[in-house]
Design an enzyme around this catalytic site. Structure first.
Site, mmCIF file in Angstrom:
data_model
loop_
_atom_site.group_PDB
_atom_site.id
_atom_site.type_symbol
_atom_site.label_atom_id
_atom_site.label_comp_id
_atom_site.label_asym_id
_atom_site.label_seq_id
_atom_site.Cartn_x
_atom_site.Cartn_y
_atom_site.Cartn_z
ATOM 1 C CG ASP A 271 -1.874 -1.138 1.272
ATOM 2 O OD1 ASP A 271 -2.193 -1.669 0.199
ATOM 3 O OD2 ASP A 271 -2.303 -1.499 2.384
HETATM 4 N N1 URA Z 1 -1.280 -5.966 3.755
HETATM 5 C C1 URA Z 1 -1.756 -4.711 3.769
HETATM 6 O O1 URA Z 1 -2.811 -4.461 4.342
HETATM 7 N N2 URA Z 1 -1.060 -3.753 3.143
HETATM 8 C C2 URA Z 1 0.115 -3.980 2.529
HETATM 9 O O2 URA Z 1 0.713 -3.052 2.006
HETATM 10 C C3 URA Z 1 0.608 -5.292 2.525
HETATM 11 C C4 URA Z 1 -0.103 -6.273 3.145
#
Ligand code: URA
Length: 239
Positions: free
Chosen positions: A105
């Site tokens: 993310d």
């Molecule tokens: N899980 C998440 O919620 N975000 C990420 O960036 C990676 C795994």
């Protein structure tokens, strides 16, 4: 086989900057197919036998890069609005067709693997291959660790009904804040955030620290990147 300028191809291996390579060529330290080359601009490919001071250049057709991703950067090759993990790579590591193998993310930090090897990316992302992804997650509201550990092991059911594979949970800090190590084998959209949400808390900091058996290099500051060596690459898929 794609041909590149000699200095560009050597520099793309992450061994030296383009200017350093040009100096090595001027000093007569670089040979191609047995002949010393004094012109960095000649076009070569990975099929040519390139040697620096008599030693063969590590000649892998594909590139594998470890980036310590900072916040605010998106996991994509191109984006109209935001900077991407490929945009922020140093010039000497940039080459065509790079993409992140898996998405972190925008607000997640840590190990982003950037490659131009589609088959490899597919292998490490496929849940069937069980390549662990390890994260450190800090949560907003404290939860009952033992219950959470059991729920992760049993396979969390997300709010949309998705049943997840078994995951590991370890409590690594339990003072004012609660911090966990989480190991998952798949990479569903916002997976870890949604896993903790299903237990009534939310993730406030998330960092990926390993892919398979390869740990994020602790000497890489956020935003820094380096080539992954052949032996390190093997650690990723080691079972
Ligand atoms: N899980 C998440 O919620 N975000 C990420 O960036 C990676 C795994």
């Amino acid at each position: 086989m794609k041909k590149e300028r000699l200095d560009k191809l050597i520099a793309s291996q992450g061994l030296a900057s383009r200017n350093d390579v040009k100096s090595m060529v001027r000093r007569g330290e670089v040979s191609v197919n047995g002949a010393v080359i004094k012109d960095s601009s000649i076009k070569v490919s990975y099929e040519d036998d390139i040697k620096i001071k008599g030693k063969s250049l590590l000649q892998t057709e594909f590139t594998y890069i470890m980036l310590n991703k900072p916040k605010g950067v998106v996991s994509a090759s191109e984006d109209k609005r935001d900077k991407t993990v490929v945009d922020i790579l140093p010039d000497e590591l940039k080459r065509k067709n790079l993409f992140p193998a898996g998405r972190l993310d925008k607000d997640t930090t840590g190990f982003s693997l950037i490659t131009d090897d589609g088959n490899f990316a597919h292998r490490i992302l496929s849940p069937a291959r069980h390549v662990d992804k390890t994260y450190i997650a800090e949560v907003s509201e404290k939860i009952d660790f033992l219950k959470a550990k059991q729920a992760f092991a049993d396979g969390i059911v997300l709010s949309d009904g998705t049943v997840l594979l078994s995951a590991k949970l370890e409590l690594i800090e339990d003072g004012e804040k609660q911090v966990f190590k989480v190991v998952i084998k798949e990479g569903k959209y916002h997976q870890i955030k949604r896993m903790f949400a299903s237990l009534g808390t939310s993730v406030v900091e998330l960092k990926r620290i390993a892919i398979g058996g390869l740990l994020l290099d602790s000497s890489l500051k956020e935003g820094e990147a380096r080539i992954i060596s052949e032996s390190e690459l093997k650690l990723i898929e080691r079972r």
